[in-house]
Design a protein around this motif. Structure first.
Motif, mmCIF file in Angstrom:
data_model
loop_
_atom_site.group_PDB
_atom_site.id
_atom_site.type_symbol
_atom_site.label_atom_id
_atom_site.label_comp_id
_atom_site.label_asym_id
_atom_site.label_seq_id
_atom_site.Cartn_x
_atom_site.Cartn_y
_atom_site.Cartn_z
ATOM 1 N N LEU A 112 13.364 -4.415 -35.274
ATOM 2 C CA LEU A 112 12.232 -3.623 -34.798
ATOM 3 C C LEU A 112 12.377 -3.558 -33.276
ATOM 4 O O LEU A 112 11.843 -4.395 -32.547
ATOM 5 C CB LEU A 112 10.921 -4.291 -35.208
ATOM 6 N N ILE A 113 13.151 -2.597 -32.808
ATOM 7 C CA ILE A 113 13.588 -2.552 -31.419
ATOM 8 C C ILE A 113 12.846 -1.448 -30.656
ATOM 9 O O ILE A 113 12.987 -0.262 -30.974
ATOM 10 C CB ILE A 113 15.111 -2.302 -31.326
ATOM 11 N N ASP A 114 12.039 -1.852 -29.665
ATOM 12 C CA ASP A 114 11.327 -0.903 -28.799
ATOM 13 C C ASP A 114 10.448 0.053 -29.596
ATOM 14 O O ASP A 114 10.375 1.253 -29.279
ATOM 15 C CB ASP A 114 12.320 -0.095 -27.944
ATOM 16 N N VAL A 115 9.769 -0.466 -30.599
ATOM 17 C CA VAL A 115 8.988 0.395 -31.491
ATOM 18 C C VAL A 115 7.503 0.062 -31.457
ATOM 19 O O VAL A 115 6.658 0.967 -31.371
ATOM 20 C CB VAL A 115 9.506 0.272 -32.943
ATOM 21 N N LEU A 116 7.147 -1.210 -31.506
ATOM 22 C CA LEU A 116 5.757 -1.596 -31.713
ATOM 23 C C LEU A 116 4.819 -1.021 -30.663
ATOM 24 O O LEU A 116 3.736 -0.519 -30.987
ATOM 25 C CB LEU A 116 5.628 -3.116 -31.744
ATOM 26 N N TYR A 117 5.193 -1.077 -29.387
ATOM 27 C CA TYR A 117 4.271 -0.642 -28.330
ATOM 28 C C TYR A 117 4.002 0.863 -28.374
ATOM 29 O O TYR A 117 3.093 1.350 -27.701
ATOM 30 C CB TYR A 117 4.802 -1.052 -26.959
ATOM 31 N N GLN A 118 4.776 1.594 -29.174
ATOM 32 C CA GLN A 118 4.548 3.030 -29.324
ATOM 33 C C GLN A 118 3.635 3.349 -30.514
ATOM 34 O O GLN A 118 3.435 4.521 -30.846
ATOM 35 C CB GLN A 118 5.885 3.748 -29.489
ATOM 36 N N MET A 119 3.079 2.300 -31.130
ATOM 37 C CA MET A 119 2.171 2.470 -32.252
ATOM 38 C C MET A 119 0.778 1.999 -31.849
ATOM 39 O O MET A 119 0.638 1.064 -31.069
ATOM 40 C CB MET A 119 2.666 1.653 -33.456
ATOM 41 N N ALA A 132 5.597 -9.992 -42.357
ATOM 42 C CA ALA A 132 5.415 -11.424 -42.582
ATOM 43 C C ALA A 132 5.572 -11.775 -44.066
ATOM 44 O O ALA A 132 5.996 -12.883 -44.407
ATOM 45 C CB ALA A 132 4.045 -11.859 -42.077
ATOM 46 N N GLN A 133 5.247 -10.818 -44.931
ATOM 47 C CA GLN A 133 5.335 -11.052 -46.378
ATOM 48 C C GLN A 133 6.580 -10.420 -46.994
ATOM 49 O O GLN A 133 6.760 -10.473 -48.212
ATOM 50 C CB GLN A 133 4.082 -10.493 -47.056
ATOM 51 N N HIS A 134 7.432 -9.851 -46.183
ATOM 52 C CA HIS A 134 8.569 -9.088 -46.683
ATOM 53 C C HIS A 134 9.637 -9.950 -47.334
ATOM 54 O O HIS A 134 10.268 -9.558 -48.313
ATOM 55 C CB HIS A 134 9.169 -8.275 -45.524
ATOM 56 N N GLY A 135 9.876 -11.123 -46.767
ATOM 57 C CA GLY A 135 10.865 -12.027 -47.346
ATOM 58 C C GLY A 135 12.195 -12.069 -46.631
ATOM 59 O O GLY A 135 13.118 -12.777 -47.056
ATOM 60 N N ALA A 136 12.363 -11.316 -45.543
ATOM 61 C CA ALA A 136 13.619 -11.349 -44.792
ATOM 62 C C ALA A 136 13.839 -12.738 -44.185
ATOM 63 O O ALA A 136 12.883 -13.425 -43.824
ATOM 64 C CB ALA A 136 13.603 -10.298 -43.681
ATOM 65 N N ARG A 137 15.107 -13.115 -44.061
ATOM 66 C CA ARG A 137 15.420 -14.401 -43.417
ATOM 67 C C ARG A 137 15.135 -14.340 -41.923
ATOM 68 O O ARG A 137 14.804 -15.356 -41.313
ATOM 69 C CB ARG A 137 16.893 -14.761 -43.621
ATOM 70 N N ARG A 138 15.283 -13.143 -41.343
ATOM 71 C CA ARG A 138 15.219 -13.021 -39.890
ATOM 72 C C ARG A 138 14.553 -11.697 -39.519
ATOM 73 O O ARG A 138 14.852 -10.660 -40.101
ATOM 74 C CB ARG A 138 16.640 -13.075 -39.316
ATOM 75 N N VAL A 139 13.649 -11.751 -38.550
ATOM 76 C CA VAL A 139 13.015 -10.550 -38.007
ATOM 77 C C VAL A 139 13.290 -10.540 -36.508
ATOM 78 O O VAL A 139 12.945 -11.495 -35.805
ATOM 79 C CB VAL A 139 11.495 -10.518 -38.270
ATOM 80 N N VAL A 140 13.933 -9.480 -36.032
ATOM 81 C CA VAL A 140 14.303 -9.362 -34.618
ATOM 82 C C VAL A 140 13.473 -8.247 -34.004
ATOM 83 O O VAL A 140 13.576 -7.088 -34.411
ATOM 84 C CB VAL A 140 15.808 -9.047 -34.457
ATOM 85 N N ILE A 141 12.640 -8.606 -33.031
ATOM 86 C CA ILE A 141 11.742 -7.647 -32.388
ATOM 87 C C ILE A 141 12.019 -7.627 -30.884
ATOM 88 O O ILE A 141 12.041 -8.679 -30.240
ATOM 89 C CB ILE A 141 10.264 -8.017 -32.617
ATOM 90 N N ARG A 142 12.261 -6.433 -30.341
ATOM 91 C CA ARG A 142 12.238 -6.313 -28.888
ATOM 92 C C ARG A 142 10.926 -5.645 -28.528
ATOM 93 O O ARG A 142 10.647 -4.527 -28.951
ATOM 94 C CB ARG A 142 13.417 -5.528 -28.335
ATOM 95 N N ALA A 143 10.124 -6.363 -27.754
ATOM 96 C CA ALA A 143 8.762 -5.930 -27.478
ATOM 97 C C ALA A 143 8.530 -5.747 -25.985
ATOM 98 O O ALA A 143 9.225 -6.321 -25.147
ATOM 99 C CB ALA A 143 7.767 -6.968 -28.035
ATOM 100 N N PHE A 144 7.535 -4.963 -25.684
ATOM 101 C CA PHE A 144 7.056 -4.746 -24.318
ATOM 102 C C PHE A 144 6.002 -5.809 -24.047
ATOM 103 O O PHE A 144 4.957 -5.827 -24.677
ATOM 104 C CB PHE A 144 6.464 -3.332 -24.226
ATOM 105 N N ASP A 145 6.265 -6.710 -23.099
ATOM 106 C CA ASP A 145 5.323 -7.777 -22.777
ATOM 107 C C ASP A 145 4.336 -7.254 -21.720
ATOM 108 O O ASP A 145 4.740 -6.974 -20.589
ATOM 109 C CB ASP A 145 6.077 -8.992 -22.239
ATOM 110 N N PRO A 146 3.047 -7.141 -22.063
ATOM 111 C CA PRO A 146 2.083 -6.622 -21.090
ATOM 112 C C PRO A 146 1.702 -7.632 -20.017
ATOM 113 O O PRO A 146 0.957 -7.308 -19.088
ATOM 114 C CB PRO A 146 0.869 -6.279 -21.963
ATOM 115 N N ASP A 147 2.200 -8.847 -20.128
ATOM 116 C CA ASP A 147 1.804 -9.917 -19.215
ATOM 117 C C ASP A 147 2.935 -10.363 -18.302
ATOM 118 O O ASP A 147 3.036 -11.529 -17.936
ATOM 119 C CB ASP A 147 1.281 -11.116 -20.013
ATOM 120 N N ARG A 148 3.814 -9.431 -17.916
ATOM 121 C CA ARG A 148 4.945 -9.742 -17.039
ATOM 122 C C ARG A 148 4.733 -9.230 -15.612
ATOM 123 O O ARG A 148 5.692 -8.964 -14.897
ATOM 124 C CB ARG A 148 6.236 -9.141 -17.612
ATOM 125 N N GLY A 149 3.478 -9.098 -15.210
ATOM 126 C CA GLY A 149 3.179 -8.740 -13.833
ATOM 127 C C GLY A 149 3.760 -7.399 -13.425
ATOM 128 O O GLY A 149 3.549 -6.381 -14.085
#
Length: 215
Positions: A112-119, A132-149
């Motif tokens: 889930l790369i550069d997607v969430l903040y556009q929703m 969270a309920q999907h069952g994948a071994r690994r979830v990789v998210i690149r997110a926009f952190d709103p708390d990075r000054g």
């Protein structure tokens, strides 16, 4: 970036039609550290790439041999068509879908790369709950952190400018980054161990890598 032979970005780009698409794919894979991160990590198995765009990242990990198969979902039908055409006879499938509501195929690794903040926030929450309920071994998210000054300020300014000039017609008007603890909470509640890697030194953007793994 982990070296490959032949040059992986060029190899992936050559599968796309048109000079613009080839140039975009080559440049994106060469400059985006996400590819190197995935190549340097453990095998990905079956990959589900949500918001995959043209599918260049999914095809790259498949061609590099770190993924067994890839499935990409994205709302942009033109990009999906380009990705499916580029996939050829590879073990790859790209489908037009609203990732906030579509059924999520089984996978070992979800990207889930550069997607969430556009929703909108509510759709982000719904998608994370389903992951969270999907069952994948690994979830990789690149997110926009709103708390990075200042990085967050720069990131918002750049995202707003991209929308104004139409640099990416697939982007919507929403810019809604949420606190990283909010993103991690449903995954942690489902039993994932979650780690967060801050932006690399020298970068102007507030992008962070959130990695959720089953213990």
């Amino acid at each position: 970036m982990t070296p490959t032979a032949p040059d992986l970005p060029t190899q992936v780009a050559a599968r796309y039609r048109g000079r613009f698409a080839q140039g975009f794919v080559r440049s994106k894979l060469r400059t985006d550290p996400m590819l190197g991160t995935l190549l340097a990590g453990p095998p990905l198995g079956a990959v589900l790439d949500l918001g995959c765009g043209r599918g260049q990242l999914a095809l790259a990990v498949l061609l590099a041999g770190v993924a067994d198969s890839v499935t990409g979902l994205d709302a942009d039908a033109r990009k999906i068509a380009a990705g499916q055409d580029a996939a050829g006879d590879l073990a790859a499938s790209f489908r037009t879908a609203d990732i906030a509501e579509a059924a999520l195929p089984p996978a070992d690794t979800v990207l889930l790369i550069d997607v969430l903040y556009q929703m909108p926030p509510g759709r982000q929450e719904a998608l994370l709950g389903r992951l969270a309920q999907h069952g994948a071994r690994r979830v990789v998210i690149r997110a926009f952190d709103p708390d990075r000054g200042w990085r967050s300020t720069v990131g918002r300014t750049m995202e707003t400018a991209r929308r104004l000039v139409g640099a990416d017609l697939g982007r919507r008007g929403v810019i809604a980054p949420r606190p990283l603890d909010d993103l991690a909470a449903p995954l942690r509640a489902a039993g994932y161990a979650v780690s967060i890697t801050p932006p690399s030194a020298g970068t102007l953007l507030p992008n962070v890598l959130l990695l959720a793994q089953r213990p």
